[in-house]
Every structure is written in structure tokens, then in C-alpha cells.
Design a protein around this motif. Structure first.
Motif, PDB file in Angstrom:
ATOM      1  N   PRO A 251      38.279  20.377  44.798  1.00  0.00           N
ATOM      2  CA  PRO A 251      39.128  21.338  45.505  1.00  0.00           C
ATOM      3  C   PRO A 251      39.341  22.628  44.720  1.00  0.00           C
ATOM      4  CG  PRO A 251      40.105  19.148  45.507  1.00  0.00           C
ATOM      5  CD  PRO A 251      38.957  19.097  44.548  1.00  0.00           C
ATOM      6  N   ILE A 252      39.353  23.726  45.423  1.00  0.00           N
ATOM      7  CA  ILE A 252      39.675  25.019  44.808  1.00  0.00           C
ATOM      8  C   ILE A 252      41.190  25.174  44.812  1.00  0.00           C
ATOM      9  CG2 ILE A 252      39.491  27.524  45.076  1.00  0.00           C
ATOM     10  CD1 ILE A 252      36.686  27.080  46.208  1.00  0.00           C
ATOM     11  N   ARG A 253      41.771  25.350  43.645  1.00  0.00           N
ATOM     12  CA  ARG A 253      43.227  25.405  43.513  1.00  0.00           C
ATOM     13  C   ARG A 253      43.773  26.839  43.509  1.00  0.00           C
ATOM     14  NH1 ARG A 253      44.057  20.214  44.978  1.00  0.00           N
ATOM     15  NH2 ARG A 253      43.412  18.700  43.388  1.00  0.00           N
ATOM     16  N   MET A 254      42.914  27.831  43.619  1.00  0.00           N
ATOM     17  CA  MET A 254      43.384  29.226  43.626  1.00  0.00           C
ATOM     18  C   MET A 254      43.857  29.586  45.028  1.00  0.00           C
ATOM     19  SD  MET A 254      40.446  31.076  41.295  1.00  0.00           S
ATOM     20  CE  MET A 254      39.126  30.493  42.374  1.00  0.00           C
ATOM     21  N   PHE A 260      41.166  27.239  49.648  1.00  0.00           N
ATOM     22  CA  PHE A 260      42.280  26.744  48.839  1.00  0.00           C
ATOM     23  C   PHE A 260      42.789  25.392  49.352  1.00  0.00           C
ATOM     24  CE2 PHE A 260      47.089  26.931  48.346  1.00  0.00           C
ATOM     25  CZ  PHE A 260      47.084  26.435  47.046  1.00  0.00           C
ATOM     26  N   ILE A 261      42.822  24.412  48.454  1.00  0.00           N
ATOM     27  CA  ILE A 261      43.370  23.092  48.768  1.00  0.00           C
ATOM     28  C   ILE A 261      44.361  22.715  47.667  1.00  0.00           C
ATOM     29  CG2 ILE A 261      42.881  20.625  49.044  1.00  0.00           C
ATOM     30  CD1 ILE A 261      41.929  22.233  51.376  1.00  0.00           C
ATOM     31  N   PRO A 262      45.652  22.797  47.936  1.00  0.00           N
ATOM     32  CA  PRO A 262      46.649  22.445  46.910  1.00  0.00           C
ATOM     33  C   PRO A 262      46.760  20.935  46.751  1.00  0.00           C
ATOM     34  CG  PRO A 262      47.746  22.969  48.972  1.00  0.00           C
ATOM     35  CD  PRO A 262      46.282  23.225  49.203  1.00  0.00           C
ATOM     36  N   VAL A 263      47.425  20.515  45.694  1.00  0.00           N
ATOM     37  CA  VAL A 263      47.580  19.082  45.440  1.00  0.00           C
ATOM     38  C   VAL A 263      48.400  18.418  46.542  1.00  0.00           C
ATOM     39  CG1 VAL A 263      47.296  19.246  42.948  1.00  0.00           C
ATOM     40  CG2 VAL A 263      49.574  19.561  43.961  1.00  0.00           C
ATOM     41  N   GLN A 264      49.211  19.190  47.253  1.00  0.00           N
ATOM     42  CA  GLN A 264      49.993  18.617  48.353  1.00  0.00           C
ATOM     43  C   GLN A 264      49.093  18.154  49.497  1.00  0.00           C
ATOM     44  OE1 GLN A 264      50.613  21.460  46.824  1.00  0.00           O
ATOM     45  NE2 GLN A 264      52.798  21.732  46.424  1.00  0.00           N
ATOM     46  N   VAL A 265      47.874  18.695  49.555  1.00  0.00           N
ATOM     47  CA  VAL A 265      46.914  18.293  50.580  1.00  0.00           C
ATOM     48  C   VAL A 265      45.975  17.219  50.041  1.00  0.00           C
ATOM     49  CG1 VAL A 265      44.985  19.074  52.023  1.00  0.00           C
ATOM     50  CG2 VAL A 265      47.027  20.500  51.778  1.00  0.00           C
ATOM     51  N   GLN A 266      45.478  17.400  48.809  1.00  0.00           N
ATOM     52  CA  GLN A 266      44.643  16.392  48.167  1.00  0.00           C
ATOM     53  C   GLN A 266      44.904  16.384  46.671  1.00  0.00           C
ATOM     54  OE1 GLN A 266      40.460  15.769  49.153  1.00  0.00           O
ATOM     55  NE2 GLN A 266      39.966  15.762  46.986  1.00  0.00           N
ATOM     56  N   GLU A 267      45.290  15.242  46.156  1.00  0.00           N
ATOM     57  CA  GLU A 267      45.592  15.123  44.730  1.00  0.00           C
ATOM     58  C   GLU A 267      44.328  15.034  43.886  1.00  0.00           C
ATOM     59  OE1 GLU A 267      48.253  11.954  43.933  1.00  0.00           O
ATOM     60  OE2 GLU A 267      49.865  12.733  45.200  1.00  0.00           O
ATOM     61  N   SER A 268      43.308  14.371  44.388  1.00  0.00           N
ATOM     62  CA  SER A 268      42.078  14.188  43.616  1.00  0.00           C
ATOM     63  C   SER A 268      41.428  15.526  43.306  1.00  0.00           C
ATOM     64  CB  SER A 268      41.091  13.312  44.398  1.00  0.00           C
ATOM     65  OG  SER A 268      39.828  13.277  43.761  1.00  0.00           O
TER      66      SER A 268
END
Length: 379
Positions: A251-254, A260-268
Motif C-alpha cells: 500500500p502507498i501510505r502517502m 493512497f491506502i491508510p492503515v485504517q483501510v489495510q494494516e498489512s
């Protein structure tokens, strides 16, 4: 007196049920149908469409307000918030349907290559060009190519009505659009894929192969038919999922990124291998496997990654095909024409193309007088 009234009411009720039973056929003759299916605690109403076929209409999915309790929710971008609010939704009202597109369930095996093209309502010019070029429905090498555009809805009020009317007019002329009443946006592409696969299971379960892609790709569907016919011991009943393979990414965290995929959507921090969503080929068997897997996998907004997740759960892998150029063709010199048809004659798919360039390219590669050297064919 009360006993007489009670008996009278019972008699009237019984007569009413008898009349309804006897008049079942006359109700049917008026084309009034109401079939109710219960799925996942939702009621599904099938309503007659303009062509005496059924349109599946699910009630609007309600927002999950508890999503706002997720840690850090308030700092997330609006699109991500909206995705989390409706992540649980699996069904949306269907506005345009094609129940007979494949000739019915029994005849759907006659569809060799089903072109499933993701298209926004506003992209009328793209759809028109595709209908005249690589997505033209036709018999090629003795097998049938069929076309479907899949779409949601855009805007609100009068503009939404106008765009819906546009698709309705196209449907009357071409009979090639599936549309659901959900917001047409990037983070809803996965839902679009799931809704299509549900439709396929119901209406076209035996189609041999599918091209799944965007409406801005150049697809050499003639070459695709030849390639698929060359597969050994696979007539669509075995696993196939091939395209531009992507692996060892996560996932791109920027927050500024489109993906953009934050940890709230996917933790892995990792994704399974997948093929770029611009365009890939798959068998009918694999399409239905993906749909079955999707029923138990939480939705991720990046649709091509989600397809990879479904494959991984099924113990299947995507593969790479050198003829699929999801990032465009690399032309060796800036002095060469990047739209020379000889570079495109042997490929399967190239992303991206403007409508005018696509229209011209299709006709140029199919020109019987086109002559190409071996160096250009290898690109």
C-alpha cells in the motif's frame, strides 16, 4: 352479532385469496412481476425493464456510522472516509441490465471472448470509438466476441439525470451497458468489479474468456482470440489470469497519492501479486472463482489489487504476458513515430490512448497493405 361479523370477515378473506389465486394468470398477462429473493438480509425486487426483461433493484445501502469510531478517522481524506462508511455495501440498485447479452445461461458458452470495459457515464466519445474498433461485436476466427460497458452514476440533480439518460439512449441503440446506482469514483472500482461478477454468475456463467479493462486502452482483440485459441487444454474451464504482472509491492501510505491506502483501510504492508487493472485476460472459470472468493474478503478500494487478493485466497496466481503493455510502449528513439502501427500490430493491449489515436490505430493495423520489419514487431 359479533360471531356473524367474524364469520363474514373470514368468508370475505377466503374469497379474496381464491380470487388472487385464480387471477394469477391475468396478473402475469399484464406483465406485472414481483420476485423476491432474500440475500444477506436484503430484499431484492425484480422489476420489468423496457425490453420485458428484469432489472434487479436493491434498496440503497445505509451508511455505517460506526466507521467514524476508527482511530484517526477524522484526519482521513474525504474519499477514504466515504469508502469506510460504505465498505460493507455489496448491492446497489441496477439501472440498466443485459439479461440476454450472452443468449441466456445455456447459450453463454457460445461467447468466446467477453469484453468487460469499465467506463464512466461521461465517456461517451470513448465508448463510441470502441464500438467501431476493437470492441466491435463480431465473429472472428469462428468464435464470438461480445461487448459490455460497466458503469455507475455521476453528479446529482439534473446533471445526473442527463448522464443517465445518455446511457439509456446508448442502451436502446447498442444494448451493451450495465449500470448501477452507485457513485462513479476511483475508490468504487472494486465494487464495480464485484457487481459485474455477480451479474456474470447470474446471466453469463459459461463465457469462455474475458478481457477486463479500461475504456482508454488499445486492445488488439483479434490477437487475443488467436492467443486464447492457442492455449493447450484450456477452453475457459481452467485457470487463466494474465496481463502486466505486479509483485513485491504494498500500500502507498502517502496521502497525496491517487492510490493512497491508510492503515485504517489495510494494516498489512504488502499486496499479493496482481495484474494491472488497465487490462488483463482471464478465463470464465477464474472469473467465477474470484467472485466466490470476494464474498468473504473485505473490500479494498484498489480493484486490481483486490482481484489479486481473491486469487491468492483461492490458491491461484496471476501470470505475466509480454503482449500487455499497461504502462505504454517503450519506443527506442525519440526520432521515431510513437504511433507507428508496426509497433502495435503484434501486441495484445496498450494503455493509454486518446479516442482519435485509437480509431486511427485500429484501422492502420488492419490495413492489408501494411508492411512491417522484424525489429518493430519485437517491441
Amino acid at each position: 352479532m359479533r360471531k356473524i361479523r367474524a364469520r363474514t370477515l373470514l368468508l370475505v378473506g377466503a374469497l379474496g385469496l381464491l380470487v388472487l389465486h385464480l387471477c394469477k394468470d391475468c396478473i402475469d398477462h399484464k406483465n406485472i412481476h414481483l420476485n423476491i429473493d432474500v440475500k444477506e438480509e436484503n430484499i431484492q425486487v425484480r422489476q420489468p425493464s423496457t425490453k420485458n426483461s428484469y432489472v434487479y433493484s436493491w434498496p440503497k445501502c445505509q451508511r455505517n456510522t460506526s466507521a467514524a469510531n476508527v482511530t484517526g478517522f477524522s484526519s482521513l481524506p474525504g474519499d477514504i472516509k466515504n469508502f469506510l462508511y460504505y465498505r460493507h455495501c455489496r448491492h446497489f440498485p441496477m439501472l440498466l441490465d443485459l439479461p440476454d447479452k450472452c443468449g441466456g445461461v445455456d447459450k453463454s458458452a457460445e461467447v468466446f471472448l467477453l469484453l468487460v470495459i469499465k467506463s464512466s457515464p461521461v465517456n461517451y466519445d470513448r465508448r463510441e470509438v470502441l464500438r467501431k474498433t476493437w470492441a466491435k461485436e463480431r465473429l472472428h476466427n469462428g468464435v464470438w466476441i461480445r461487448r459490455i460497458f460497466i458503469s455507475g452514476t455521476m453528479d446529482t440533480g439534473f446533471e445526473k439525470e442527463r448522464l443517465n439518460k445518455l446511457l439509456e439512449l446508448e442502451q436502446r441503440e447498442y444494448n451493451d451497458i450495465l449500470q448501477w446506482d452507485f457513485d462513479e469514483r476511483f475508490y468504487n472500482l472494486t465494487m464495480k468489479q464485484i457487481l459485474f461478477l455477480e451479474w456474470m454468475e447470474r446471466n453469463c456463467p459459461n463465457a469462455r474468456f474475458l478481457l477486463n479493462g479500461d475504456d482508454d486502452v488499445f486492445a488488439n482483440t483479434n490477437n487475443m482470440v488467436v492467443y486464447l485459441q492457442s492455449l493447450k487444454d484450456n477452453d475457459g474451464g481452467k485457470h487463466l489470469f494474465t496481463g502486466h504482472l505486479i509483485y513485491n509491492v504494498g500500500p502507498i501510505r502517502m496521502s497525496g497519492s491517487k492510490y493512497f491506502i491508510p492503515v485504517q483501510v489495510q494494516e498489512s504492508d504488502s499486496y499479493p501479486p496482481y495484474c494491472s487493472g488497465g487490462g488483463f485476460l482471464l478465463s470464465g472459470y477464474t472469473a467465477l472463482v474470484i467472485y466466490n472468493m470476494s464474498q468473504s474478503i473485505t473490500i479494498l478500494p484498489i480493484d486490481d489489487v483486490y482481484m489479486g487478493m481473491c486469487l491468492a485466497k483461492a490458491g491461484l496466481s496471476p501470470s505475466s504476458h509480454m503482449g500487455v503493455k499497461a504502462t505504454g510502449l517503450h519506443i527506442p528513439s525519440s526520432t521515431l513515430d510513437v504511433y507507428d502501427p508496426c509497433y502495435y500490430k503484434e501486441v495484445l493491449l496498450v494503455h493509454r490512448f486518446l479516442p482519435a489515436h485509437l480509431y486511427l490505430m485500429w484501422h492502420r493495423i488492419n490495413d492489408p497493405n501494411l508492411k512491417c520489419g522484424p525489429s518493430k514487431k519485437k517491441l
